[in-house]
Scaffold this motif. Structure first.
Motif, short mmCIF file in Angstrom:
data_model
loop_
_atom_site.label_atom_id
_atom_site.label_comp_id
_atom_site.label_asym_id
_atom_site.label_seq_id
_atom_site.Cartn_x
_atom_site.Cartn_y
_atom_site.Cartn_z
N ASN A 287 -5.31 -9.22 46.13
CA ASN A 287 -6.35 -8.43 45.48
C ASN A 287 -6.58 -7.12 46.24
OD1 ASN A 287 -8.37 -7.73 43.70
ND2 ASN A 287 -9.94 -8.90 44.77
N GLY A 288 -5.56 -6.29 46.25
CA GLY A 288 -5.63 -5.02 46.94
C GLY A 288 -4.23 -4.58 47.33
N ILE A 289 -4.11 -3.34 47.80
CA ILE A 289 -2.81 -2.81 48.21
C ILE A 289 -2.62 -3.06 49.70
CG2 ILE A 289 -1.40 -0.72 48.43
CD1 ILE A 289 -3.04 0.33 45.98
N LEU A 290 -1.68 -3.93 50.01
CA LEU A 290 -1.43 -4.32 51.40
C LEU A 290 0.01 -3.96 51.73
CD1 LEU A 290 -2.62 -5.74 53.88
CD2 LEU A 290 -1.85 -7.93 52.92
N VAL A 291 0.18 -3.09 52.74
CA VAL A 291 1.50 -2.61 53.13
C VAL A 291 1.84 -3.13 54.53
CG1 VAL A 291 2.94 -0.58 53.61
CG2 VAL A 291 1.29 -0.54 51.72
N LYS A 292 2.99 -3.82 54.62
CA LYS A 292 3.47 -4.33 55.90
C LYS A 292 4.53 -3.37 56.44
CE LYS A 292 4.57 -7.06 59.35
NZ LYS A 292 5.39 -6.06 60.07
N ALA A 293 4.19 -2.63 57.48
CA ALA A 293 5.15 -1.75 58.13
C ALA A 293 5.99 -2.55 59.10
CB ALA A 293 4.42 -0.62 58.85
N HIS A 294 7.17 -2.03 59.42
CA HIS A 294 8.09 -2.71 60.33
C HIS A 294 7.43 -2.89 61.70
CE1 HIS A 294 11.82 -3.72 62.39
NE2 HIS A 294 12.45 -3.70 61.23
N GLY A 295 7.68 -4.03 62.32
CA GLY A 295 7.06 -4.32 63.61
C GLY A 295 7.40 -3.31 64.69
N SER A 296 8.60 -2.73 64.62
CA SER A 296 9.00 -1.74 65.63
C SER A 296 8.79 -0.32 65.14
CB SER A 296 10.48 -1.95 65.99
OG SER A 296 11.30 -1.83 64.84
N SER A 297 7.87 -0.14 64.20
CA SER A 297 7.61 1.19 63.64
C SER A 297 7.25 2.21 64.71
CB SER A 297 6.47 1.12 62.62
OG SER A 297 6.86 0.45 61.45
N ASP A 298 7.86 3.39 64.61
CA ASP A 298 7.45 4.52 65.44
C ASP A 298 6.50 5.38 64.61
OD1 ASP A 298 9.07 5.80 63.62
OD2 ASP A 298 10.61 6.37 65.08
N SER A 299 6.16 6.55 65.13
CA SER A 299 5.18 7.39 64.44
C SER A 299 5.66 7.82 63.05
CB SER A 299 4.86 8.63 65.29
OG SER A 299 6.04 9.36 65.57
N GLU A 300 6.97 8.07 62.91
CA GLU A 300 7.51 8.48 61.61
C GLU A 300 7.35 7.37 60.58
OE1 GLU A 300 11.72 9.98 59.57
OE2 GLU A 300 11.63 9.59 61.71
N ALA A 301 7.66 6.15 60.97
CA ALA A 301 7.53 5.02 60.05
C ALA A 301 6.08 4.79 59.66
CB ALA A 301 8.11 3.76 60.69
N ILE A 302 5.17 4.92 60.61
CA ILE A 302 3.74 4.75 60.32
C ILE A 302 3.27 5.82 59.33
CG2 ILE A 302 1.41 4.92 61.29
CD1 ILE A 302 2.76 2.28 61.94
N ALA A 303 3.67 7.07 59.55
CA ALA A 303 3.28 8.15 58.65
C ALA A 303 3.79 7.89 57.24
CB ALA A 303 3.82 9.49 59.18
N ASN A 304 5.03 7.44 57.11
CA ASN A 304 5.59 7.16 55.78
C ASN A 304 4.91 5.96 55.13
OD1 ASN A 304 7.47 9.26 55.57
ND2 ASN A 304 8.94 8.17 56.84
N ALA A 305 4.52 4.97 55.94
CA ALA A 305 3.80 3.81 55.41
C ALA A 305 2.45 4.24 54.84
CB ALA A 305 3.62 2.76 56.49
N LEU A 306 1.78 5.15 55.54
CA LEU A 306 0.50 5.66 55.04
C LEU A 306 0.69 6.43 53.75
CD1 LEU A 306 -1.11 6.84 58.41
CD2 LEU A 306 -1.98 5.04 56.90
#
Length: 325
Positions: A287-306
């Motif tokens: 019941n909502g938008i839940l995004v699982k980013a990769h456990g080893s995410s760096d800043s680029e991956a976090i920004a793209n997840a957002l």
């Protein structure tokens, strides 16, 4: 204005990668017309975001780690993962992103945020690269053990995700050891019969070798198999790229000149195979938008997840799933 939450403590490189990724996303307009809600310690980190007027904090503790069991996470009501999912449930967030413990996040997503009415099993959906539009793999790790009827939930969740990505009337396939109807486990054969009875664009079985090239849009499997496929793809991609780089270094002047001439093509290949470009996987059916980013995410991956979380919120992917149900 959409509110996009981020787990400050989620991931192997947190909180530094989360802070840097959030700042990058804010500075590069990844979160246009959105408020970023950081779920973590305001006292220690708020000054890093003083120059932004669309950032707020929800205090939470760093109590969930990679060893926390899913059932334990449900008791940690002050943790960033629990609080983020609670905010989703209460509609105080439009989306929540975390690179933290997968089991804990899925448990909190299912039992704290809650499932959508009509959905028995939420699932992880991930976009895979292809020559044309991306392929959607679902389930990528949420449900290790499934029943045939769960494949129907996965299909409807996948259809909503495909619609979000601009894919209309998607072709749905089941991952199997062969394309013939008589092949495969009892589970996949029963699931195939189940999907045939539904009003879906079901096209049959797809083999593992055709994951990137098969004539389908949505590939359905159980979470154990899906996660194994996903991790194998990641490992193979890194192996090929590292071996290619090593071969170029050992190949002498002509190999380096050839690589220089193919620099654009090699970069394009690397980008297609880089998980950071996709940001994360959607946990669909909650019941909502839940995004699982990769456990080893760096800043680029976090920004793209957002970014993908904000786009899903703007396009209201939850309503699309509700419509399918």
């Amino acid at each position: 204005m959409k509110k996009i939450g981020i787990d400050l403590y989620g991931g192997d490189n947190a909180p530094e990668s989360v802070i840097q990724g959030a700042i990058f996303a804010l500075e590069n307009k990844f979160l246009n017309n959105c408020e970023l809600v950081i779920v973590g310690n305001k006292k220690d980190y708020s000054e890093k975001f003083n120059k932004f007027n669309n950032v707020s904090f929800i205090d939470a503790e760093n109590t969930v780690d990679n060893h926390t069991k899913p059932t334990q996470a449900l008791k940690m009501k002050t943790s960033s993962i629990y609080k983020g999912c609670e905010l989703l449930k209460n509609k105080e967030l439009d989306a929540f992103v975390s690179a933290g413990n997968t089991g804990a996040l899925l448990s909190a997503g299912t039992f704290v945020a809650g499932r959508l009415k009509g959905i028995k099993r939420p699932a992880l959906a991930v976009a895979l690269p292809s020559k044309t539009t991306p392929k959607i793999l679902i389930d990528a790790g949420a449900n290790a053990e499934v029943k045939p009827e769960f494949f129907y939930d996965f299909a409807r969740e996948g259809i909503a995700y495909a619609d979000f990505m601009g894919i209309k009337n998607p072709k749905i396939a089941i991952l199997n050891i062969g394309t013939e109807e008589g092949k495969g486990s009892t589970l996949v054969k029963n699931a195939a019969n189940y999907l045939k009875e539904k009003n879906l664009n079901y096209v049959g079985f797809i083999e593992g070798r055709d994951v990137f090239t098969g004539d389908y849009d949505i590939l359905i499997t159980d979470g154990f198999t899906g996660n194994t496929v996903l991790k194998t793809i990641e490992g193979t991609a890194y192996y090929i790229l590292s071996e290619l780089k090593a071969s170029i270094k050992k190949g002498g002047l002509f190999a380096k000149l050839g690589a220089l001439m193919m620099k654009g093509s090699l970069y394009s290949l690397k980008t297609k195979l880089d998980y950071r470009q996709y940001g994360g996987t959607f946990f669909l059916g909650v019941n909502g938008i839940l995004v699982k980013a990769h456990g080893s995410s760096d800043s680029e991956a976090i920004a793209n997840a957002l970014y993908v979380a904000s786009e899903a919120a703007k396009k209201d992917i939850v309503s699309r799933i509700t419509k399918e149900v």
